[in-house]
Write an enzyme that holds these catalytic residues in place. Sequence first.
Site, PDB file in Angstrom:
ATOM      1  N   GLN A   1       9.967  -4.776 -10.156  1.00 59.56           N
ATOM      2  CA  GLN A   1       9.431  -3.452 -10.748  1.00 59.56           C
ATOM      3  C   GLN A   1      10.899  -2.741 -11.686  1.00 59.56           C
ATOM      4  OE1 GLN A   1       6.817  -2.307  -7.520  1.00 59.56           O
ATOM      5  NE2 GLN A   1       6.227  -1.071  -9.302  1.00 59.56           N
TER       6      GLN A   1
ATOM      7  N   HIS B   1      -0.273  -7.627  -3.113  1.00 55.64           N
ATOM      8  CA  HIS B   1       0.218  -6.458  -4.804  1.00 55.64           C
ATOM      9  C   HIS B   1       1.590  -6.727  -4.682  1.00 55.64           C
ATOM     10  CE1 HIS B   1      -0.407  -2.924  -7.481  1.00 55.64           C
ATOM     11  NE2 HIS B   1       0.572  -3.266  -7.686  1.00 55.64           N
ATOM     12  N   GLU B   2       2.063  -6.323  -3.837  1.00 49.53           N
ATOM     13  CA  GLU B   2       4.285  -6.084  -3.632  1.00 49.53           C
ATOM     14  C   GLU B   2       4.436  -8.074  -4.191  1.00 49.53           C
ATOM     15  OE1 GLU B   2       5.055  -3.449  -4.744  1.00 49.53           O
ATOM     16  OE2 GLU B   2       3.942  -2.707  -3.755  1.00 49.53           O
TER      17      GLU B   2
ATOM     18  N   CYS C   1      -0.586   1.140 -10.316  1.00 49.84           N
ATOM     19  CA  CYS C   1       0.618   1.139 -10.364  1.00 49.84           C
ATOM     20  C   CYS C   1       1.918   1.433 -10.609  1.00 49.84           C
ATOM     21  CB  CYS C   1       1.102  -0.766 -10.299  1.00 49.84           C
ATOM     22  SG  CYS C   1       2.206  -1.661 -10.350  1.00 49.84           S
ATOM     23  N   LEU C   2       2.894   1.526  -9.896  1.00 55.21           N
ATOM     24  CA  LEU C   2       3.904   2.349 -10.621  1.00 55.21           C
ATOM     25  C   LEU C   2       4.039   2.341 -12.132  1.00 55.21           C
ATOM     26  CD1 LEU C   2       5.898   3.014  -7.690  1.00 55.21           C
ATOM     27  CD2 LEU C   2       4.102   4.788  -8.403  1.00 55.21           C
TER      28      LEU C   2
ATOM     29  N   GLY D   1       4.432   1.646  -2.155  1.00 54.88           N
ATOM     30  CA  GLY D   1       5.177   0.118  -2.423  1.00 54.88           C
ATOM     31  C   GLY D   1       6.531   0.077  -3.740  1.00 54.88           C
TER      32      GLY D   1
ATOM     33  N   HIS E   1       3.676  -9.112  -7.528  1.00 53.42           N
ATOM     34  CA  HIS E   1       4.978  -8.953  -8.871  1.00 53.42           C
ATOM     35  C   HIS E   1       5.931  -9.707  -8.612  1.00 53.42           C
ATOM     36  CE1 HIS E   1       3.983  -4.155  -9.865  1.00 53.42           C
ATOM     37  NE2 HIS E   1       3.694  -3.961  -9.138  1.00 53.42           N
TER      38      HIS E   1
HETATM   39  O1  GNR Z   1       1.579   3.763  -4.955  1.00 50.34           O
HETATM   40  C1  GNR Z   1       1.085   2.028  -5.027  1.00 50.34           C
HETATM   41  N1  GNR Z   1      -0.596   2.763  -4.563  1.00 50.34           N
HETATM   42  C2  GNR Z   1      -1.550   1.344  -4.177  1.00 50.34           C
HETATM   43  C3  GNR Z   1      -2.103   2.016  -3.810  1.00 50.34           C
HETATM   44  C4  GNR Z   1      -3.250   0.832  -3.564  1.00 50.34           C
HETATM   45  C5  GNR Z   1      -2.728   0.071  -4.050  1.00 50.34           C
HETATM   46  C6  GNR Z   1      -1.600  -1.048  -4.553  1.00 50.34           C
HETATM   47  C7  GNR Z   1      -1.176   0.066  -4.149  1.00 50.34           C
HETATM   48  S1  GNR Z   1       0.647  -0.528  -4.323  1.00 50.34           S
HETATM   49  C8  GNR Z   1       1.694   0.779  -5.374  1.00 50.34           C
HETATM   50  C9  GNR Z   1       3.508   1.321  -5.709  1.00 50.34           C
HETATM   51  C10 GNR Z   1       3.409  -0.352  -6.776  1.00 50.34           C
HETATM   52  O2  GNR Z   1       3.302   0.064  -7.678  1.00 50.34           O
HETATM   53  N2  GNR Z   1       3.272  -1.019  -6.211  1.00 50.34           N
HETATM   54  O3  GNR Z   1       3.655  -2.209  -6.990  1.00 50.34           O
HETATM   55 NI    NI Z   2       2.820  -2.486  -7.923  1.00 53.35          NI
END
Ligand code: GNR
Ligand code: NI
Length: 166
Positions: free
Chosen positions: A51, A134-135, A91-92, A46, A138
Site C-alpha cells: 500500500q 486482508h493484509e 481499506c485505506l 493494519g 495486499h
Molecule cells: O483500517 C482498516 N480497517 C479494517 C476494517 C475491517 C477490515 C479490515 C480493515 S484493514 C483497514 C486498513 C487497511 O486498509 N489495511 O490494508
Molecule cells: Ni487494506
Amino acid sequence: MALLEILKFPDPRLRTKAKPVEKVDDELRRIVDDMYETMYDARGVGLAGTQVNIHKQIFTMDVSEKGDERICVLNPEIIHKEGIQYEAEGCLSVGGGAFDKVERALKLRMRGMGLDGKTIELEAEGLMAVCIQHEIDHLNGILFIDHLSRLKQDRIRKKIDKSNRT
Ligand code: GNR
Ligand code: NI
C-alpha cells in the site's frame, strides 16, 4: 520518521506481488517505523508494504482499543484456517466509501518473522484474523473489493471515478 503516501485503487502498483524479506537491517526497521506512523496517522488497523509502494512482505497492525499494541510481521503465512466469518471491511487504499462484507476464516494460525529475525507464530480470531487475511491479500496484490460481486465492484469503481473527476 516520515509519513508515506498510500496508493489508491485503481493504482496498478497495488497489484504487485511482494517479495520475501531476507534480512532485517536498519533500512527495514526505518520502513517499519514509517509504516506504523502512516497507519496511525490514517487511523487504520493494519497496513501492508504494498500500500505504500514497498513491495516486500511486511505488514503492521494494531487492532487494540487504545492503539498501543503494535504487531509487525515479515514473510507472513497462514498455516491453519478454521470456520467462516462475514464482517464488513474497508481499506485505506479504496476510496468511494467502500465498506462491505467479505467471507474470511474465523480463526487462523499464522507464521512469520519478527523484527528480531526470529520466527513468530500467532493465533488470531475476530478482527485480528480479518486484518491478517486482508493484509496478506495486499501482499499478493489482492484487494478486499476483489471478493465482492461484479455489481458491487462496478458501483465502487463508479463512485471513485466520479470523486476523482470533481
Ligand atoms: O483500517 C482498516 N480497517 C479494517 C476494517 C475491517 C477490515 C479490515 C480493515 S484493514 C483497514 C486498513 C487497511 O486498509 N489495511 O490494508
Ligand atoms: Ni487494506
